[in-house]
Scaffold this active site. Structure first.
Site, PDB file in Angstrom:
ATOM      1  N   HIS A   1       0.815  -1.214   0.000  1.00  0.00           N
ATOM      2  CA  HIS A   1       0.000   0.000   0.000  1.00  0.00           C
ATOM      3  C   HIS A   1       0.852   1.269   0.000  1.00  0.00           C
ATOM      4  CE1 HIS A   1       0.787   0.827   4.312  1.00  0.00           C
ATOM      5  NE2 HIS A   1       0.783  -0.486   4.435  1.00  0.00           N
ATOM      6  N   ASP A   2       0.394   2.250  -0.749  1.00  0.00           N
ATOM      7  CA  ASP A   2       0.981   3.591  -0.800  1.00  0.00           C
ATOM      8  C   ASP A   2       2.369   3.633  -1.450  1.00  0.00           C
ATOM      9  OD1 ASP A   2      -1.024   5.332   0.884  1.00  0.00           O
ATOM     10  OD2 ASP A   2      -0.683   3.529   2.059  1.00  0.00           O
TER      11      ASP A   2
ATOM     12  N   GLY B   1       5.155  -0.957   2.782  1.00  0.00           N
ATOM     13  CA  GLY B   1       4.286   0.187   2.563  1.00  0.00           C
ATOM     14  C   GLY B   1       5.042   1.498   2.431  1.00  0.00           C
TER      15      GLY B   1
END
Length: 280
Positions: free
Chosen positions: A121-122, A139
């Site tokens: 994520h991200d 992340g």
């Protein structure tokens, strides 16, 4: 005309370009957008608010835009984007963003994600990035344009990997890798710079000589790092490659320290050229 296998499941609301190709047993969520020429070969899952750019090809058992592996995430509306002409190989996982970041996981144009690579994520990947087999990005990792991450390497959360950097296979990257740097080992150490990659991108021999001297000043010569950084900034003010490294180091948003310098001398490594960042 779109070619959609009858076993594929396309949710109402999904936006598909007229010429997409969707193979057997794919699953497309209601917020997905597939642009022109996208091909999902088979058994691909596209979930969440995910946009897949023109000409992207995704091979079997990859999943894109699925929820992040983050205990703070409670279903908030976040996104995932893949740039045009990117290739996603078998079993890759690319998660949509969580909370507390920019709200989007982004993979640039013309990237290649080899089998079983994971983009958490991200993460933000620039154009032309290559992740070899089984790479693991934590992340909020940022990977600069044209960087290469070798097979089985793990990059910890919030690490930045600079433009045209090289990460050796099986490396454990816990701190930031400067542009053009070559890192190796667990924990990863800066052992050289990506001379071959720079030459392929049009750097001159004179620029490479300057970069070598500047790298020695910053990362090998004795002395306080802050003083060496100021010295390099003054001495190489007209050298764009060196100034790119300095700007990366001075970036106020960084959350990790720089990777430490080291050497790669074990004879069983097969004569790796530290300066070139490639096998001799």
């Amino acid at each position: 005309m779109a070619q959609i296998h009858p076993s594929a499941v396309i949710a109402a609301g999904a936006q598909l370009a007229d010429d997409v190709r969707i193979g057997p047993f794919c699953s497309i969520g209601p917020e997905a957008v597939l642009e022109a020429g996208v091909e999902l070969v088979s058994h691909v899952v596209v979930d969440g608010a995910t946009r897949i750019g023109a000409g992207v090809r995704v091979l079997p058992f990859a999943s894109i835009g699925t929820p992040p592996q983050d205990t703070k995430y409670k279903g908030e509306p976040t996104r995932c984007e893949l740039g045009a002409r990117t290739l996603v190989r078998e079993g890759c996982t690319i998660h949509r963003a969580s909370v507390g970041g920019s709200g989007v996981t982004s993979v640039g144009a013309g990237c290649m994600l080899m089998a079983q690579a994971h983009v958490a994520h991200d993460c933000v990947l620039g154009d032309g990035v290559i992740l070899a087999n089984n790479v693991m990005l934590g992340g909020h990792v940022h990977v600069g344009e044209g960087a290469f991450v070798g097979g089985g390497a793990a990059v910890f959360q919030t690490v930045r990997v600079g433009r045209l950097a090289m990460v050796s296979g099986l490396a454990g990257v816990t701190n930031d890798v400067p542009p053009f740097g070559y890192v190796f080992g667990l924990p990863a150490r800066l052992v050289g710079f990506n001379k071959i990659g720079l030459l392929r991108r049009g750097a001159t021999r004179e620029q490479l000589r300057t970069l070598r001297v500047a790298n020695n000043l910053l990362f090998k010569d004795p002395g306080e790092f802050a003083a060496k950084l100021a010295q390099a900034e003054e001495r190489y003010a007209g050298e764009p490659l060196v100034m790119e490294i300095i700007a990366f180091i001075r970036d106020a948003s960084r959350r990790r320290q720089l990777v430490r310098p080291g050497r790669m001398t074990a004879p069983e490594l097969g004569g790796v050229d530290e300066e070139n960042g490639e096998g001799a």
